[in-house]
Write a protein that holds these residues in place. Structure first.
Motif: not given
Length: 572
Positions: A308-315
């Motif tokens: 799974x490609x996980x992409x974290x977005x800045x809050x």
């Protein structure tokens, strides 16, 4: 003017000039120079000041004000003042939550002069500036003729550091300690000038940088079989990300305090769907993650799924400059893919059609014995179908936690949700379009300080608040009910789910049958208490709500008070 008074006044004047407006004070002698300076500024209308006897509750009150300010769009640091010694250590729980919850908190800790360290002097820690871990920065201001000038410079720096420089740069907001050494005399002289402060100023936030990964990986991911996972986002808004997810019709899996909860494509009770529909889970190619999803083990399994490609977005995406945001969209925003409607519909249909019994969520205790059929997530949560049980309407049986949570969240407003079971009950019943906005202390997800935090949140945000928490949480933070004698009741309704103990442990490994001999005393911790006398002793109105109608009626009044809701006991 003596050195201690000059130092305190210079520090407070610099805080005013940097935009600080809120201070919580715990009384003490060594901190008196700061207290007098704060009190004089408050008398001039420059500061909003609250006083709390218990430093632990003072810290959480300040934390709540900071979170409320953020929710109101006036994000700025809040200061808390303590005397020396163990008083400083009592700030530690709130400082930790501020650090992991990314909230700007200023710990103004008074100290004795350095010459008294390692001498056995009263209320003197050898290096008090090291007591509070996990601060963004710490300053130890020495007593002496240069202290006032140094205090002014350090105060301005502390405000800047507490506000941070953005999540993308690895410098999010957080707590800063200013440890200030004060020598005697500790009180102003009679001849000291009355008006000593400079002009106050607004705190102007600079735009934060955009994480380069947003253009490189997040925006392209919208073209795949993508889902979004929303955790608590530290009280920050998510208008931009929410708009993109809505435009691309992305299925959203969100915790109750996530700003993505308002998505039109929210997958209700998503942990149940993750358990029951492995076929859908395996099809996800990309997962866009906002905030800190820590509530369920199902989410953790999803995040760790191989491939799974996980992409974290800045809050803090909403704080990126408008020009930079528009340039990013122009550079990398894809077209909505064909087949997206079918993909999203499959998730929403699953949320509607997966039967509750497909999710391993039986009551955790029966007749005082932990249940044997345990999921590896808290498993005592009753099924949503039970919300309309007639017994919930006539009071002939205790409410389930879910039925109570649904009633508390059934009217428009703001809910501050406790940790442990309370947030999990709410997670099971919140649906798309729910009329409430939910906030929580999910930095470290502790049960401490929730009453003071909610009271502070109401003060900082200017909103009435419904706090929903468990009995153990309220007993742990009962001191938060104490306020100044002349202080009016805050606009906070405290709904306490009383199941006489720590029910959450029954749904974890500790509820397994071979551990049953130790469970009642060491984990269930039945206390046999109700809250009528405790509430009244602290000067709060009290009522008991035994039905969903009674809970709804209490919510409708909006009247501050402690509302006890007896629910199914942990030990039956």
């Amino acid at each position: 003017m003596n050195t201690s008074t000059a130092t305190a006044r210079a520090l407070v004047s610099a805080l005013l000039a940097a935009g600080v407006r809120d201070v919580v004070v715990s009384p003490g002698s060594r901190s008196a120079p700061l207290t007098y300076a704060v009190a004089e500024a408050a008398a001039a209308g420059l500061l909003d000041v609250r006083v709390r006897i218990d430093e632990r509750e003072a810290g959480f009150l300040a934390l709540g004000i900071a979170k409320g300010r953020r929710a109101a769009g006036t994000d700025r640091p809040v200061a808390v003042v303590t005397t020396s010694g163990s008083a400083v250590a009592n700030l530690h729980p709130a400082v930790l939550e501020a650090s992991y919850g990314c909230l700007p908190l200023l710990a103004l800790t008074a100290d004795r002069p350095a010459r008294l360290r390692a001498t056995g002097a009263n209320q003197t820690i050898d290096d008090q500036s090291l007591v509070l871990s996990d601060v963004r920065e710490r300053f130890d201001l020495t007593a002496g003729p240069d202290a006032a000038a140094l205090a002014a410079d350090v105060a301005a720096t502390a405000v800047r550091l507490s506000m941070g420089e953005g999540f993308a740069g690895g410098r999010p907001p957080g707590p800063v300690q200013l440890n200030v050494q004060f020598d005697v005399p500790l009180v102003p002289d009679a001849a000291d000038p009355d008006a000593w402060w400079g002009s106050k100023a607004r705190l102007e936030r600079e735009p934060v940088p955009l994480d380069s990964a947003f253009v490189r990986t997040v925006l392209p991911a919208l073209a795949g079989e993508v889902a979004a996972l929303g955790g608590d986002a530290f009280g920050l808004s998510a208008e931009r990300l929410g708009g993109l997810l809505a435009e691309f019709r992305v299925p959203v899996l969100a915790e109750p305090s996530s700003p993505l909860l308002r998505s039109p494509h929210l997958v209700t009770d998503h942990t149940r769907v993750l358990d029951a529909r492995g076929d859908l889970v395996e099809r996800i190619t990309d997962l866009i993650v906002l905030g800190k999803p820590t509530l369920s083990r199902q989410d953790q399994r999803l995040l760790s799924r191989p491939g799974l490609r996980v992409h974290r977005v800045q809050p803090d995406l909403d704080q990126v400059a408008g020009e930079e945001w528009q340039a990013a969209l122009a550079q990398a925003l894809p077209e909505v893919p064909a087949g997206r409607d079918a993909w999203t519909a499959a998730w929403l249909d699953a949320a509607r059609t997966v039967q509750p019994d497909q999710h391993s969520a039986p009551p955790a205790t029966r007749g005082g014995t932990p249940h044997a059929d345990l999921d590896d997530d808290p498993a005592h949560l009753d099924d949503p179908a039970h919300l309309d049980d007639p017994a919930h309407l006539d009071g002939s049986a205790p409410l389930t936690g879910e039925a109570a949570a649904a009633a508390v969240a059934g009217a428009p407003g703001t809910v501050y949700i406790g940790s442990s079971n309370a947030v999990r009950y709410l997670d099971r019943v919140l649906a798309p379009g729910a009329p409430v906005e939910v906030f929580a202390s999910r930095g470290l997800a502790g049960i401490d300080g929730l009453v003071s935090t909610a009271i502070g949140f109401a003060a900082g945000s200017g909103r009435p608040v419904r706090l929903l928490l468990g009995d153990v949480s309220l007993l742990h933070g009962i001191g938060g009910l104490l306020r100044e004698a002349e202080e009016p009741l805050p606009p906070v309704q405290i709904f306490v789910l009383n199941d006489d103990g720590g029910a959450i442990f029954a749904g974890l490994e500790h509820g397994r049958p071979h551990l049953a001999a130790h469970f009642p005393r060491f984990f269930a911790t039945a206390h046999g208490r109700t809250f009528a006398e405790l509430a009244r002793g602290y000067g709060w109105p009290y009522a008991v709500c035994r039905t969903t109608a009674e809970v709804g009626a209490a919510v409708a009044t909006g009247e501050p008070g402690v509302y006890e809701i007896p629910i199914v006991p942990v030990l039956g």
